[in-house]
Design a protein around this motif. Structure first.
Motif, PDB file in Angstrom:
ATOM      1  N   UNK A  20       4.969   7.477  -5.468  1.00 36.47           N
ATOM      2  CA  UNK A  20       3.547   7.718  -5.189  1.00 36.47           C
ATOM      3  C   UNK A  20       3.062   8.976  -5.896  1.00 36.47           C
ATOM      4  N   UNK A  21       3.899  10.017  -5.902  1.00 38.29           N
ATOM      5  CA  UNK A  21       3.531  11.262  -6.571  1.00 38.29           C
ATOM      6  C   UNK A  21       3.416  11.051  -8.080  1.00 38.29           C
ATOM      7  N   UNK A  22       4.360  10.308  -8.654  1.00 34.97           N
ATOM      8  CA  UNK A  22       4.335  10.040 -10.092  1.00 34.97           C
ATOM      9  C   UNK A  22       3.142   9.176 -10.470  1.00 34.97           C
ATOM     10  N   UNK A  23       2.812   8.190  -9.624  1.00 34.18           N
ATOM     11  CA  UNK A  23       1.664   7.328  -9.884  1.00 34.18           C
ATOM     12  C   UNK A  23       0.360   8.118  -9.814  1.00 34.18           C
TER      13      UNK A  23
ATOM     14  N   UNK B 228       4.040  -4.838 -10.693  1.00 31.97           N
ATOM     15  CA  UNK B 228       5.340  -4.601 -11.325  1.00 31.97           C
ATOM     16  C   UNK B 228       5.215  -3.868 -12.657  1.00 31.97           C
ATOM     17  N   UNK B 229       4.166  -4.156 -13.434  1.00 30.01           N
ATOM     18  CA  UNK B 229       3.970  -3.430 -14.689  1.00 30.01           C
ATOM     19  C   UNK B 229       3.638  -1.965 -14.435  1.00 30.01           C
ATOM     20  N   UNK B 230       2.885  -1.708 -13.353  1.00 30.88           N
ATOM     21  CA  UNK B 230       2.568  -0.328 -12.989  1.00 30.88           C
ATOM     22  C   UNK B 230       3.829   0.440 -12.627  1.00 30.88           C
TER      23      UNK B 230
ATOM     24  N   UNK C 176       9.154   4.704 -16.366  1.00 30.50           N
ATOM     25  CA  UNK C 176       9.506   5.042 -17.740  1.00 30.50           C
ATOM     26  C   UNK C 176       8.840   6.325 -18.211  1.00 30.50           C
ATOM     27  N   UNK C 177       7.657   6.631 -17.679  1.00 31.30           N
ATOM     28  CA  UNK C 177       6.898   7.799 -18.138  1.00 31.30           C
ATOM     29  C   UNK C 177       7.386   9.080 -17.468  1.00 31.30           C
ATOM     30  N   UNK C 178       7.603   9.034 -16.143  1.00 28.11           N
ATOM     31  CA  UNK C 178       7.928  10.243 -15.388  1.00 28.11           C
ATOM     32  C   UNK C 178       9.417  10.579 -15.535  1.00 28.11           C
ATOM     33  N   UNK C 179       9.719  11.758 -16.053  1.00 26.08           N
ATOM     34  CA  UNK C 179      11.113  12.151 -16.283  1.00 26.08           C
ATOM     35  C   UNK C 179      11.869  12.388 -14.985  1.00 26.08           C
TER      36      UNK C 179
ATOM     37  N   UNK D 164      -2.275   8.700 -12.913  1.00 26.48           N
ATOM     38  CA  UNK D 164      -3.698   8.351 -12.815  1.00 26.48           C
ATOM     39  C   UNK D 164      -4.573   9.581 -12.994  1.00 26.48           C
ATOM     40  N   UNK D 165      -4.178  10.699 -12.398  1.00 25.55           N
ATOM     41  CA  UNK D 165      -4.950  11.933 -12.524  1.00 25.55           C
ATOM     42  C   UNK D 165      -4.970  12.409 -13.960  1.00 25.55           C
ATOM     43  N   UNK D 166      -3.849  12.295 -14.652  1.00 21.67           N
ATOM     44  CA  UNK D 166      -3.774  12.701 -16.058  1.00 21.67           C
ATOM     45  C   UNK D 166      -4.693  11.892 -16.929  1.00 21.67           C
TER      46      UNK D 166
END
Length: 276
Positions: free
Chosen positions: A262-265, A6-8, A14-17, A269-271
């Protein structure tokens, strides 16, 4: 696993616009609610299982009861708000951005939390006024209203009546609202001529419907199914389903089946890996 999942999800939203839409706005608050909801009961249950010490003080018991009931009621209403969001998105897409504006979404979330906590004040106050038998034994994994009523020695008619009435308003009414919303949603989806369009619409709503079914059915059974004290083995099982499994599977059902999340996650992670 509940905390991590849930934190993930909350952090990614919140991060991905690109995830700043009403649907993900509700989902981010559902994640926070699930974290708080499970934290009320699971740590104490784990300590009891590991140490074998199942004692709990009167004050701790009613503190646990208050927050468990308040957060559970809030989740009932928040899931209904999410169903309404999906209804507007599919059945009235041209007015979606006007109806589901940021202020209205904030009101829905705030109203869900406020109603849940206000409801819990009534239950906690009424239950705390009861006299409990010796030995004071609660036949449950945690302090909840039905097992506390079973442990009481005094007349619990008023408390049971309050439990049923409020459970109908906070449990059955949102569930009926969700069912009606999805009946209209499904009828609208079936009118879509494109098979791809139908699959996309069904995939958007199926995850929410799965969570809603598990949560509402088990929670309503626990509070307005059998009378308090009857079939407690089944009631304890239903309590585990809606208080443990639902917060655990929400991130999986909502997000791992969602391409945008999934794309945002993967991007997040890649960033981080690239920074290292």
């Amino acid at each position: 696993m509940i905390l991590l999942g849930n934190m993930t999800i909350f952090s990614v939203i919140r991060i991905d616009h690109r995830l700043q839409t009403p649907m993900y706005f509700f989902l981010s608050y559902l994640s926070i609610l699930d974290i708080c909801y499970s934290t009320v009961t699971l740590p104490a249950m784990l300590v009891n299982a590991i140490t074998g010490n199942r004692r709990i003080s009167f004050n701790r018991c009613f503190t646990q009861l208050y927050f468990f009931v308040s957060l559970g009621g809030s989740e009932c209403l928040l899931l209904a708000a999410m169903a309404y969001d999906r209804y507007v998105a599919i059945c009235n897409p041209l007015h979606y951005s006007v109806i589901m504006n940021k202020r209205f979404c904030s009101y829905l979330v705030g109203g869900s939390w406020f109603s849940g906590f206000l409801n819990s004040v009534l239950h906690t106050f009424m239950t705390s006024k009861l006299t409990f038998c010796q030995p004071r034994y609660v036949n449950h994994f945690f302090c909840d209203v039905p097992p506390m009523l079973k442990a009481a020695c005094t007349d619990t008619y008023t408390s049971q009546l309050l439990l049923y009435v409020v459970s109908i308003f906070l449990g059955m009414t949102p569930f009926v609202f969700v069912i009606i919303s999805y009946v209209k949603i499904i009828s609208t989806i079936l009118q879509i001529r494109s098979a791809v369009g139908r699959r996309k619409a069904f995939s958007t709503c199926s995850s929410h419907l799965i969570v809603v079914t598990v949560f509402y059915v088990t929670a309503n059974f626990n509070y307005i199914g059998p009378a308090p004290g009857d079939s407690f083995d089944i009631e304890r099982l239903s309590s585990v389903l809606y208080s443990v499994l639902t917060p655990l599977f929400n991130p999986v059902i909502y997000c791992l089946r969602n391409k945008d999340v999934r794309r945002a996650l993967a991007k997040a992670l890649t960033g981080k890996l690239n920074l290292k």
